[in-house]
Design an enzyme around this catalytic site. Structure first.
Site, PDB file in Angstrom:
ATOM      1  N   TYR A  97       0.844  -1.207   0.000  1.00  0.00           N
ATOM      2  CA  TYR A  97       0.000   0.000   0.000  1.00  0.00           C
ATOM      3  C   TYR A  97       0.879   1.257   0.000  1.00  0.00           C
ATOM      4  CZ  TYR A  97      -2.628   3.774   2.269  1.00  0.00           C
ATOM      5  OH  TYR A  97      -3.158   4.996   2.607  1.00  0.00           O
TER       6      TYR A  97
ATOM      7  N   GLY B 282      -2.861   8.470   3.890  1.00  0.00           N
ATOM      8  CA  GLY B 282      -4.160   7.915   4.237  1.00  0.00           C
ATOM      9  C   GLY B 282      -4.179   7.084   5.502  1.00  0.00           C
TER      10      GLY B 282
ATOM     11  N   GLN C 170      -4.930  17.982   5.764  1.00  0.00           N
ATOM     12  CA  GLN C 170      -5.230  17.886   4.331  1.00  0.00           C
ATOM     13  C   GLN C 170      -6.659  17.407   4.132  1.00  0.00           C
ATOM     14  OE1 GLN C 170      -5.160  14.336   2.947  1.00  0.00           O
ATOM     15  NE2 GLN C 170      -6.305  15.168   1.216  1.00  0.00           N
TER      16      GLN C 170
ATOM     17  N   THR D  53      -4.611  22.058   3.677  1.00  0.00           N
ATOM     18  CA  THR D  53      -4.140  21.679   2.345  1.00  0.00           C
ATOM     19  C   THR D  53      -5.292  21.023   1.593  1.00  0.00           C
ATOM     20  OG1 THR D  53      -2.002  21.186   3.340  1.00  0.00           O
ATOM     21  CG2 THR D  53      -2.384  20.317   1.148  1.00  0.00           C
TER      22      THR D  53
ATOM     23  N   HIS E 150       1.913  13.386  -6.115  1.00  0.00           N
ATOM     24  CA  HIS E 150       1.359  12.442  -5.141  1.00  0.00           C
ATOM     25  C   HIS E 150       2.266  11.210  -4.987  1.00  0.00           C
ATOM     26  CE1 HIS E 150      -2.162  14.965  -5.772  1.00  0.00           C
ATOM     27  NE2 HIS E 150      -2.005  14.744  -7.053  1.00  0.00           N
TER      28      HIS E 150
ATOM     29  N   ARG F 251       1.650   8.153  -7.256  1.00  0.00           N
ATOM     30  CA  ARG F 251       0.556   7.232  -6.936  1.00  0.00           C
ATOM     31  C   ARG F 251      -0.715   7.502  -7.728  1.00  0.00           C
ATOM     32  NH1 ARG F 251       0.977   4.715  -2.024  1.00  0.00           N
ATOM     33  NH2 ARG F 251      -1.211   4.946  -1.468  1.00  0.00           N
TER      34      ARG F 251
ATOM     35  N   ASP G 263       7.011  17.989  -2.806  1.00  0.00           N
ATOM     36  CA  ASP G 263       7.167  16.585  -2.395  1.00  0.00           C
ATOM     37  C   ASP G 263       7.265  15.678  -3.615  1.00  0.00           C
ATOM     38  OD1 ASP G 263       4.712  15.191  -3.167  1.00  0.00           O
ATOM     39  OD2 ASP G 263       3.695  16.156  -1.501  1.00  0.00           O
TER      40      ASP G 263
HETATM   41  C1  FNR Z   1      -0.049   9.332   0.136  1.00  0.00           C
HETATM   42  N1  FNR Z   1      -0.323  10.626  -0.292  1.00  0.00           N
HETATM   43  C2  FNR Z   1      -1.493  11.238   0.099  1.00  0.00           C
HETATM   44  N2  FNR Z   1      -1.694  12.556  -0.169  1.00  0.00           N
HETATM   45  C3  FNR Z   1      -2.808  13.182   0.289  1.00  0.00           C
HETATM   46  O1  FNR Z   1      -2.954  14.401   0.057  1.00  0.00           O
HETATM   47  N3  FNR Z   1      -3.751  12.501   1.007  1.00  0.00           N
HETATM   48  C4  FNR Z   1      -3.616  11.182   1.293  1.00  0.00           C
HETATM   49  O2  FNR Z   1      -4.490  10.595   1.965  1.00  0.00           O
HETATM   50  C5  FNR Z   1      -2.457  10.505   0.820  1.00  0.00           C
HETATM   51  N4  FNR Z   1      -2.269   9.180   1.084  1.00  0.00           N
HETATM   52  C6  FNR Z   1      -1.047   8.608   0.835  1.00  0.00           C
HETATM   53  C7  FNR Z   1      -0.791   7.316   1.295  1.00  0.00           C
HETATM   54  C8  FNR Z   1       0.460   6.765   1.101  1.00  0.00           C
HETATM   55  C9  FNR Z   1       0.747   5.391   1.618  1.00  0.00           C
HETATM   56  C10 FNR Z   1       1.475   7.501   0.440  1.00  0.00           C
HETATM   57  C11 FNR Z   1       2.860   6.919   0.250  1.00  0.00           C
HETATM   58  C12 FNR Z   1       1.218   8.757  -0.040  1.00  0.00           C
HETATM   59  C13 FNR Z   1       0.704  11.379  -1.050  1.00  0.00           C
HETATM   60  C14 FNR Z   1       1.672  12.083  -0.101  1.00  0.00           C
HETATM   61  O3  FNR Z   1       1.043  13.127   0.562  1.00  0.00           O
HETATM   62  C15 FNR Z   1       2.876  12.661  -0.849  1.00  0.00           C
HETATM   63  O4  FNR Z   1       2.433  13.476  -1.910  1.00  0.00           O
HETATM   64  C16 FNR Z   1       3.824  11.572  -1.371  1.00  0.00           C
HETATM   65  O5  FNR Z   1       3.951  10.535  -0.441  1.00  0.00           O
HETATM   66  C17 FNR Z   1       5.199  12.156  -1.664  1.00  0.00           C
HETATM   67  O6  FNR Z   1       6.033  11.208  -2.239  1.00  0.00           O
HETATM   68  P1  FNR Z   1       7.092  10.302  -1.417  1.00  0.00           P
HETATM   69  O7  FNR Z   1       7.801  11.229  -0.465  1.00  0.00           O
HETATM   70  O8  FNR Z   1       6.314   9.251  -0.724  1.00  0.00           O
HETATM   71  O9  FNR Z   1       7.973   9.766  -2.483  1.00  0.00           O
END
Ligand code: FNR
Length: 421
Positions: A47, A103, A151, A179, A299, A302, A330
Site C-alpha cells: 500500500y 491515508g 489535508q 491543504t 502524489h 501514486r 514533495d
Molecule cells: C499518500 N499521499 C497522500 N496525499 C494526500 O494528500 N492525502 C492522502 O491521503 C495521501 N495518502 C497517501 C498514502 C500513502 C501510503 C502515500 C505513500 C502517499 C501522497 C503524499 O502526501 C505525498 O504526496 C507523497 O507521499 C510524496 O512522495 P514520497 O515522499 O512518498 O515519495
C-alpha cells in the site's frame, strides 16, 4: 566553539548507544525500507510502496530526476552553525522537511499516526494529517499542537457542508495550515492483487503471513484495525468500520474546482495550500485566488503514471509564483541531499511520505523520530558542504537540472479559470 556540540559526528561514530547502533544499521532510508518489508504484511507494505499503473514508472521517475540534479557548492563560508530553520506561514519550524499527508499509516504500523505526531512535535517539523487517516484531527492537534497541518479531500455532498465542517473543526483545534488535495481515484495494481479493502478482511494467505509477523500483530492488538477516524460523525451514531468505509468510498474524492478553492479561501482564516500542482498556470490561478502556498506534487507517483517528476516542474512553478506564495515540494525525497536539491530549485519547504512510513515499518513507533533525526543530520551536513549559512540561501546556488520542464508557450485559458474569475 563547543566542539562536542558543533562538530559533525557522522552516522555511527564510535559510540554504542541504541541510537548509534540504529544509525549504523540503517544509514539510508533504503535500509529502513528493506527492514520494513520483512516486518510488515505485504498488504500494508505494498500500500505504501506502490504507485499508479503496472510499471509504477512515476515513482521511479521522481527518483531518477532528483538524482540528476547537481549543485555547485561555494567556498569560503565558515558555517558550522548553518541553520536548518525555516519561516513558513508565520511560524518558525526547526526543520525544512515535514511529514506529507498519508491515508492510513496504520496499515504500515497500527497506531502509526501517534508516532508521526510525536516525532514532528519533538523535531518542530510540519506534520500534515490526512483527512483519510486513522486518527481524528482533534486528537492529533492535541499531540502536535505547534506543527500540525490538515489535508482535506473533497466531499461534494450538500454543497461541501461536510468539508466546511471538517475545516471548522480544524480551526477550532488550532490547526495552522489547510491543504486541499485533488486526485481522483486511480488504479494501483498492487492493491488489487492484495485485495486491499478497508476494513481489512484477511484471507488465508494473509493469515499465514500475519503469523510470521508477531511484532506487527502485537501492534495491531494495541493500535487496533485502521479506520477512517475523521468521518464517523457524518455517517451516523456509532457507525461500524464497514459503514464508515462505505461512506468514504461513496462520498470522498474528486477534484476541487477553482470556484471551490475560492470558497475555502473566503472561509478558512489561516494558511491555505493547494496540493498536486504541476503546471505554472495552475499555480498562478491558485495564487490569484489568494492561497498562501502551492504544493508541487505528483502524489509520490501514486496517481497519474505519465505525470512528470515533481522536481522537474518545480523550478518553473517557483519562478512563476515563488515571490508571492510559499512553494512546497514533495515526491521522491529520500535524503538530506534531496531536500537541499529542492530548496536550491525554489522550494521553501519539502515534505515526504514514504520515508516516515518505512521508519514506522522498520522500527515501529520509534521509527518516525529516527527518520526526523536522520534528515536533520543529513541536511545539516549538506548545508555545510554547500557553503551557505541559512537554508534560504540555497536558492542562490548554481544548479544543473537536465530534466527540468520549460513551459514557454502559454496554454489557452481553461474553463475552470473562467469559473474562478
Ligand atoms: C499518500 N499521499 C497522500 N496525499 C494526500 O494528500 N492525502 C492522502 O491521503 C495521501 N495518502 C497517501 C498514502 C500513502 C501510503 C502515500 C505513500 C502517499 C501522497 C503524499 O502526501 C505525498 O504526496 C507523497 O507521499 C510524496 O512522495 P514520497 O515522499 O512518498 O515519495
Amino acid at each position: 566553539m563547543n566542539d562536542k556540540v558543533a562538530k559533525p559526528q557522522g552516522w555511527g561514530a564510535g559510540v554504542r548507544t541504541r541510537e548509534a547502533v540504529l544509525k549504523r544499521r540503517y544509514p539510508t532510508i533504503d535500509d529502513l525500507r528493506k527492514r520494513a518489508k520483512k516486518r510488515v504484511p505485504s498488504f500494508g507494505f505494498d500500500y505504501v510502496e506502490g504507485g499508479a499503473g503496472e510499471t509504477e514508472i512515476n515513482v521511479a521517475r521522481n527518483r531518477a530526476s532528483l538524482d540528476g540534479v547537481q549543485i555547485v557548492p561555494r567556498f569560503g563560508v565558515e558555517n558550522y552553525t548553518a541553520s536548518t530553520e525555516i519561516e513558513l506561514f508565520g511560524k518558525t519550524y526547526a526543520m525544512p522537511i515535514g511529514i506529507a499527508p498519508m491515508g492510513l499509516p496504520g496499515l504500515m504500523w497500527p497506531g502509526g499516526e501517534d508516532a508521526f505526531a510525536d516525532a514532528a512535535q519533538k523535531a518542530r517539523a510540519p506534520f500534515t494529517l490526512g483527512s483519510s487517516a486513522g486518527a481524528a484531527i482533534e486528537r492529533m492537534a492535541e499531540r502536535a499542537p505547534d506543527v500540525i497541518w490538515y489535508q482535506l479531500y473533497r466531499v461534494a455532498r450538500d454543497d461541501l457542508r461536510i468539508n466546511f465542517d471538517m475545516a471548522q473543526r480544524a480551526v477550532d483545534c488550532g490547526v495552522n495550515v489547510l491543504t486541499l488535495d485533488v486526485p481522483a481515484r486511480t488504479k494501483r495494481p498492487r492493491e488489487l492483487r492484495n485485495d486491499l479493502v478497508i476494513p481489512y478482511r484477511p484471507n488465508l494467505r494473509t493469515i499465514c503471513e500475519l503469523m510470521m509477523r508477531p511484532s506487527w500483530l502485537m501492534a495491531l492488538r494495541k493500535g487496533g484495525q485502521p479506520s477512517f477516524a475523521n468521518y464517523p460523525r457524518y455517517v451516523g451514531t456509532n457507525p461500524s468500520h464497514i459503514e464508515i468505509a462505505t461512506f468514504v468510498k461513496r462520498e470522498v474524492g474528486g477534484a476541487f474546482s477553482w470556484e471551490e478553492v475560492k470558497r475555502f479561501r473566503d472561509k478558512w482564516p489561516r494558511a491555505l495550500v493547494v496540493k498536486g500542482i504541476l503546471h505554472p498556470e495552475d499555480a498562478e490561478i491558485a495564487v490569484s485566488l489568494g492561497v498562501d502556498g502551492v504544493q508541487v506534487s505528483n502524489h509520490g507517483g501514486r496517481q497519474l503514471e505519465g505525470a512528470p517528476a515533481s522536481i522537474d516542474v518545480l523550478p518553473a512553478i517557483a519562478r512563476q509564483v515563488g515571490d508571492r506564495a510559499a512553494v512546497i515540494f514533495d515526491g521522491g525525497v529520500r535524503s538530506g541531499m534531496d531536500v537541499i536539491r529542492a530548496a536550491a530549485l525554489g522550494a521553501k519547504c519539502t515534505l515526504t511520505g514514504r520515508p516516515f512510513m518505512y521508519g514506522l515499518g522498520a522500527l515501529g513507533m520509534e521509527g518516525p523520530g529516527f527518520v526526523m533525526d536522520f534528515f536533520q543530520e543529513e541536511i545539516r551536513a549538506a548545508l555545510r558542504q554547500c557553503g551557505v549559512r541559512t537554508f534560504a540561501e540555497l536558492s542562490t546556488l548554481s544548479t544543473r537540472h537536465p530534466n527540468a520542464w520549460e513551459f514557454s508557450k502559454p496554454t489557452a485559458a481553461r474553463p475552470a479559470m473562467a469559473a474562478a474569475e
